[in-house]
Design an enzyme around this catalytic site. Structure first.
Site, PDB file in Angstrom:
ATOM      1  CD  GLU A  42      -2.576   2.394  -3.491  1.00 52.15           C
ATOM      2  OE1 GLU A  42      -3.240   3.044  -3.624  1.00 52.15           O
ATOM      3  OE2 GLU A  42      -1.723   2.318  -2.377  1.00 52.15           O
TER       4      GLU A  42
ATOM      5  CG  ASP B 131      -1.739   1.051   1.411  1.00 48.92           C
ATOM      6  OD1 ASP B 131      -2.537   1.268   0.487  1.00 48.92           O
ATOM      7  OD2 ASP B 131      -1.649   1.980   2.225  1.00 48.92           O
TER       8      ASP B 131
END
Length: 670
Positions: free
Chosen positions: A362, A308
């Site tokens: 990401e 993330d």
């Protein structure tokens, strides 16, 4: 597990090179000198004293003081007579004389929120039954195989009738059955490490090694993963190494001073999220985080991690407001060089232990070579989320069809960079929350057109180069955006158009799985060819997807307007017949039923830079796919050999499960 550190282990931990530190850090039930008990070990470099407190000593710290065994702050203690399920925390005394309690950073299990104590638990004893999956995974060449991910938030996929959350074991049957039936290859689970606040979705953690107790025990979660593997479904976890929450019982100021976070508050503070950044330059933090990545794959058999907020790790000032202090590195740049080194070391370590792991970034900036090998300066991931494609496509799909011709570049631009990284096309939870509307509700037009637009979008996404990810609910056209405290609106399946949308996505997934042209050369320019990218006036694009054999080619047309076109000429590569293989406008999918029911014979006249053409019916707001049939034998053999040769050469250029982008010998120099 080892449970008691050697001098060498301690040295490696303090050097940032101990990648299974969970084998002795935390609380480990064991036998020492013939006595059953628990060995506690914690890192608290600035503490004056550390005690173990818990339900077994009435939370009185003086009864169980720990011993400092390294100058850099490792404390340890064996307490006999303790058992699994006992609650505990660490009582720390800071240099200022303040005493406070902290949860164990290496706890393997925790109390159910809002309580915050760690629980003694053993991670040994579960009998795995996923041997076949593990053997199969060793043979995989994931870049040349289908990868279709169903992103799921366990707390809101479904809930019980009384409002209680589903357990891991309930999900092991209902969720796994559903994902298998729908034709997805993997599930990606939003973070399930322990976190105090449900509305953080798991992205603000306190217990990195503690699978959340919301849904059950560690063995229950193992059972969920095991059931996925037994059904041929891979499991990916969202993982958050960039920052952590500020809750008092967590990592913040762990021993009264910055330990896990940067000492420089300008580097540490993430005001956008109200969190703190890990100190990526501190060796013990590096050991902690890389050990955590390895932990999920080792102990829980996780197949991969979606990392993330990588952009916020790469850049000091990512997400900062204009009134915040600008942070620079020692060379005057904005890049966090320590974080870059950490990411590269993380990926090198993961692929050393697990060559077939999935490491997905990401990353939302133009940082180059995210999925490139580290020895060539890359970050070392093997996949990157294609955030540019996602933003362009959603912007385009929200336009009224009459205006789409003025923004035609939004659906064609992505091909210019589609093969610069190993991309995943993500439609994630972030796109259907916080007022962004659900995927269906983003679509313009009346009720019928909304569904038609969504079918076209799903079809274009499935046929576009790159692996796929879709957030739960979008597969049946949820009208409301995602609500993390409520389950999906499954009752919509009682309505005809939602039921047909659900059937469409299932059929589309099954079509994707059986068509090598849609995934075999996903990351190679040879796997894609435009037929006509320039028909902006009619908002139609046409292209070819290719597998390793010529017979695996598919001709794809997408019509982004509600206009039907008959006798539409489209260029094709072979003088043969073409058969309609998939059509999103079928009545069974909720469409208008405009089909090409019989094979279409190619005309010996060039069109769209192709030597031949066919005339087709293009349905409104639809995608239609054709396959060449009865190909001339000579073309099949010649073309197949050429592509297969390149495929073999790519395999030879693969290192530690990651495909390297190099020029093959049969390509002409640029």
């Amino acid at each position: 597990m080892i449970t008691k550190p050697s001098d060498h282990d301690l040295y490696l931990f303090h050097q940032g090179n101990l990648f299974k530190s969970y084998s002795f850090m935390g609380a480990h039930p064991k036998v020492e000198e013939g006595k059953d008990g628990v060995r506690f070990t914690v890192w608290a470099p600035n503490a004056v004293n550390v005690n173990v407190v818990g339900s077994f000593n009435q939370w009185v710290g003086e009864k169980h003081p720990m011993k400092r065994v390294t100058p850099n702050g490792i404390w340890t203690l064996f307490i006999k007579g303790l058992k699994e399920g006992d609650l505990y925390k660490y009582e720390l005394e800071s240099k200022s004389g303040k005493t406070f309690h902290k949860s164990d950073p290496y706890a393997f299990y925790s109390e159910i929120r809002p309580n915050t104590a760690s629980l003694i638990t053993s991670l040994d004893g579960y009998q795995w039954k996923d041997e076949q999956w593990q053997k199969q995974k060793q043979k995989q060449t994931i870049y040349e195989e289908p990868l279709s991910i169903y992103e799921v938030h366990l707390g809101s996929w479904k809930v019980n009738k009384d409002g209680e959350l589903y357990t891991y074991r309930q999900l092991a049957h209902e969720l796994v059955d559903y994902v298998s039936e729908m034709g997805y290859t993997h599930i990606e689970i939003l973070p399930i490490s322990e976190h105090p606040f449900d509305k953080s979705w798991g992205y603000q953690l306190t217990g990195y090694f503690s699978v959340t107790s919301r849904f059950g025990t560690p063995d229950d979660f193992k059972y969920l993963v095991d059931c996925c593997h037994q059904r041929g479904i891979g499991v990916i976890l969202d993982w958050v190494p960039g920052h952590f929450c500020k809750d008092d019982h967590g990592l913040r100021l762990f021993d009264g001073e910055p330990v896990f976070e940067y000492k420089d508050i300008q580097k540490a503070e993430k005001k956008e999220w109200g969190t703190l950044t890990f100190d990526f330059g501190r060796p013990e933090v590096v050991s902690f985080l890389i050990s955590n990545a390895i932990f999920w794959m080792d102990v829980y058999h996780i197949d991969g991690l979606r990392v993330d907020a990588v952009s916020s790790m790469l850049y000091f000032n990512h997400g900062k407001s204009d009134d915040e202090v600008v942070v620079r590195n020692q060379y005057g740049g904005y890049e966090n060089l320590e974080a870059i080194s950490f990411i590269q070391k993380l990926n090198e370590t993961v692929f050393h232990y697990y060559p077939n792991a999935l490491m997905m970034a990401e990353e939302s900036t133009a940082w180059p070579n995210v999925s490139g090998p580290t020895y060539l300066g890359g970050l070392g991931f093997n996949f990157k989320w294609n955030m540019g494609w996602m933003n362009d496509m959603l912007k385009y799909m929200e336009l009224d069809p009459i205006h789409r011709k003025f923004q035609h570049q939004l659906i064609t631009f992505s091909i210019l960079y589609a093969f610069s990284e190993n991309f995943i096309l993500p439609i994630s939870h972030d796109e259907v929350v916080h007022g962004k509307k659900s995927l269906l509700n983003k679509m313009p037009g009346d009720y019928w057109q909304k569904f038609a637009n969504l079918r076209t979008f799903h079809g274009f996404m499935t046929t576009h180069p790159g692996k796929k990810l879709l957030f739960m609910g979008s597969e049946f056209g949820q009208f409301d955006e995602w609500k993390e405290l409520e389950d999906l609106d499954w009752e919509l399946l009682d309505y005809d158009m939602h039921k047909k949308m659900h059937h469409f996505v299932k059929s589309l997934n099954q079509f994707y799985l059986k068509e090598p042209a849609l995934w075999q050369l996903d990351h190679e320019q040879e796997g894609f060819e435009w037929i006509d990218p320039n028909n902006c006036d009619q908002s139609i694009v046409s292209f070819i997807r290719k597998g390793s054999q010529e017979k695996e080619q598919l001709i794809i047309l997408c019509n982004f307007t509600p206009v039907v076109y008959h006798n539409y000429k489209v260029g094709v590569p072979f003088l043969c017949e073409y058969q309609e293989e998939f059509n999103s406008d079928l009545s069974e999918f909720g469409g208008s039923g405009q089909e090409n029911n019989t094979p279409l014979k190619a005309c010996d006249q060039n069109w769209h830079n192709q030597p031949y053409h066919i005339e087709v019916t293009i349905p409104p707001l639809a995608i239609v796919v054709f396959r060449p049939i009865n190909l001339p034998v000579t073309e099949t053999i010649e073309g197949g050999n050429k592509v297969e040769k390149k495929k073999r050469m790519r395999r030879n250029a693969t290192s530690r499960g990651r495909r390297e982008k190099i020029r093959t010998s049969d390509q002409k120099p640029s």
